[in-house]
Design a protein around this motif. Structure first.
Motif, PDB file in Angstrom:
ATOM      1  N   ALA A   1      -7.648   8.608  10.506  1.00 53.04           N
ATOM      2  CA  ALA A   1      -8.069   9.913  11.039  1.00 53.04           C
ATOM      3  C   ALA A   1      -9.569  10.119  10.852  1.00 53.04           C
ATOM      4  O   ALA A   1     -10.238  10.664  11.728  1.00 53.04           O
ATOM      5  N   ALA A   2     -10.096   9.676   9.717  1.00 55.65           N
ATOM      6  CA  ALA A   2     -11.528   9.828   9.460  1.00 55.65           C
ATOM      7  C   ALA A   2     -12.362   8.908  10.348  1.00 55.65           C
ATOM      8  O   ALA A   2     -13.424   9.298  10.840  1.00 55.65           O
ATOM      9  N   ASP A   3     -11.859   7.694  10.566  1.00 58.10           N
ATOM     10  CA  ASP A   3     -12.599   6.716  11.366  1.00 58.10           C
ATOM     11  C   ASP A   3     -12.452   6.923  12.870  1.00 58.10           C
ATOM     12  O   ASP A   3     -13.297   6.483  13.639  1.00 58.10           O
TER      13      ASP A   3
ATOM     14  N   THR B   1       1.355   4.182   0.766  1.00 57.81           N
ATOM     15  CA  THR B   1       0.179   3.449   1.236  1.00 57.81           C
ATOM     16  C   THR B   1      -0.116   3.806   2.687  1.00 57.81           C
ATOM     17  O   THR B   1      -1.277   3.931   3.084  1.00 57.81           O
ATOM     18  N   LEU B   2       0.920   3.991   3.473  1.00 59.05           N
ATOM     19  CA  LEU B   2       0.748   4.392   4.869  1.00 59.05           C
ATOM     20  C   LEU B   2       0.006   5.718   4.955  1.00 59.05           C
ATOM     21  O   LEU B   2      -0.859   5.894   5.809  1.00 59.05           O
ATOM     22  N   GLN B   3       0.316   6.648   4.079  1.00 65.66           N
ATOM     23  CA  GLN B   3      -0.393   7.926   4.085  1.00 65.66           C
ATOM     24  C   GLN B   3      -1.889   7.718   3.868  1.00 65.66           C
ATOM     25  O   GLN B   3      -2.709   8.364   4.530  1.00 65.66           O
ATOM     26  N   LEU B   4      -2.263   6.831   2.972  1.00 58.29           N
ATOM     27  CA  LEU B   4      -3.681   6.533   2.737  1.00 58.29           C
ATOM     28  C   LEU B   4      -4.312   5.918   3.977  1.00 58.29           C
ATOM     29  O   LEU B   4      -5.436   6.274   4.359  1.00 58.29           O
ATOM     30  N   LYS B   5      -3.600   5.013   4.604  1.00 55.96           N
ATOM     31  CA  LYS B   5      -4.107   4.382   5.820  1.00 55.96           C
ATOM     32  C   LYS B   5      -4.264   5.403   6.953  1.00 55.96           C
ATOM     33  O   LYS B   5      -5.221   5.339   7.715  1.00 55.96           O
ATOM     34  N   LEU B   6      -3.344   6.336   7.041  1.00 56.68           N
ATOM     35  CA  LEU B   6      -3.442   7.379   8.066  1.00 56.68           C
ATOM     36  C   LEU B   6      -4.652   8.278   7.830  1.00 56.68           C
ATOM     37  O   LEU B   6      -5.333   8.670   8.781  1.00 56.68           O
TER      38      LEU B   6
ATOM     39  N   MET C   1      -4.001   1.696  16.656  1.00 55.20           N
ATOM     40  CA  MET C   1      -2.595   1.911  16.395  1.00 55.20           C
ATOM     41  C   MET C   1      -1.870   0.587  16.233  1.00 55.20           C
ATOM     42  O   MET C   1      -0.948   0.486  15.443  1.00 55.20           O
ATOM     43  N   ASN C   2      -2.308  -0.413  16.979  1.00 56.10           N
ATOM     44  CA  ASN C   2      -1.678  -1.726  16.860  1.00 56.10           C
ATOM     45  C   ASN C   2      -1.835  -2.290  15.460  1.00 56.10           C
ATOM     46  O   ASN C   2      -0.929  -2.933  14.939  1.00 56.10           O
ATOM     47  N   GLU C   3      -3.005  -2.064  14.850  1.00 52.00           N
ATOM     48  CA  GLU C   3      -3.230  -2.546  13.483  1.00 52.00           C
ATOM     49  C   GLU C   3      -2.264  -1.872  12.511  1.00 52.00           C
ATOM     50  O   GLU C   3      -1.735  -2.522  11.614  1.00 52.00           O
ATOM     51  N   LEU C   4      -2.063  -0.586  12.681  1.00 53.38           N
ATOM     52  CA  LEU C   4      -1.151   0.153  11.815  1.00 53.38           C
ATOM     53  C   LEU C   4       0.287  -0.360  11.978  1.00 53.38           C
ATOM     54  O   LEU C   4       0.985  -0.589  10.995  1.00 53.38           O
ATOM     55  N   TYR C   5       0.689  -0.575  13.203  1.00 53.45           N
ATOM     56  CA  TYR C   5       2.025  -1.109  13.469  1.00 53.45           C
ATOM     57  C   TYR C   5       2.165  -2.510  12.862  1.00 53.45           C
ATOM     58  O   TYR C   5       3.169  -2.817  12.218  1.00 53.45           O
ATOM     59  N   SER C   6       1.163  -3.349  13.084  1.00 47.13           N
ATOM     60  CA  SER C   6       1.207  -4.720  12.547  1.00 47.13           C
ATOM     61  C   SER C   6       1.307  -4.714  11.030  1.00 47.13           C
ATOM     62  O   SER C   6       2.077  -5.479  10.446  1.00 47.13           O
ATOM     63  N   TRP C   7       0.526  -3.865  10.401  1.00 42.48           N
ATOM     64  CA  TRP C   7       0.579  -3.782   8.943  1.00 42.48           C
ATOM     65  C   TRP C   7       1.967  -3.334   8.487  1.00 42.48           C
ATOM     66  O   TRP C   7       2.574  -3.960   7.626  1.00 42.48           O
ATOM     67  N   LEU C   8       2.464  -2.248   9.077  1.00 46.18           N
ATOM     68  CA  LEU C   8       3.741  -1.691   8.659  1.00 46.18           C
ATOM     69  C   LEU C   8       4.888  -2.668   8.899  1.00 46.18           C
ATOM     70  O   LEU C   8       5.797  -2.759   8.075  1.00 46.18           O
ATOM     71  N   SER C   9       4.833  -3.413   9.981  1.00 43.10           N
ATOM     72  CA  SER C   9       5.931  -4.324  10.296  1.00 43.10           C
ATOM     73  C   SER C   9       6.072  -5.453   9.275  1.00 43.10           C
ATOM     74  O   SER C   9       7.131  -6.071   9.187  1.00 43.10           O
TER      75      SER C   9
END
Length: 100
Positions: free
Chosen positions: A29-31, A20-25, A1-9
């Motif tokens: 979810a798969a990983d 792009t966030l939808q693709l990352k989500l 989750m930290n990676e997702l937050y860091s990317w989005l910020s």
């Protein structure tokens, strides 16, 4: 989750970022199947926001507000917390509405 937050910020608050966030989500979810519920909730929230403004003008004040609210929600998620806290986080996330 930290990676997702860091990317989005570090992203611009425009619709392309949310797409792009939808693709990352989906990849997250798969990983990480243990985070699938959170990813699906976020994907639905982001999808509703995209649907609201896709092919329409997106005022910068609305984009900035939605972006800040999403960042704040991501910051509050604790994927390492006990199950009761995680459920509370998911319930709060389910109330998030990025549309005006």
């Amino acid at each position: 989750m930290n990676e997702l937050y860091s990317w989005l910020s570090g992203q611009h608050p425009g619709l392309a970022t949310f797409k792009t966030l939808q693709l990352k989500l989906s990849k997250l979810a798969a990983d990480h199947p243990d985070q699938r519920a959170m990813c699906r909730l976020l994907n639905g929230i982001v999808g509703s926001y995209i649907a609201e403004f896709d092919e329409a003008p997106l005022p910068s004040t609305i984009a900035d507000r939605a972006y800040r609210r999403l960042l704040q929600s991501l910051a509050e998620l604790d994927v390492a917390a006990d199950p009761a806290k995680q459920l509370g986080d998911l319930n709060r996330l389910a109330e998030l509405d990025l549309t005006p």
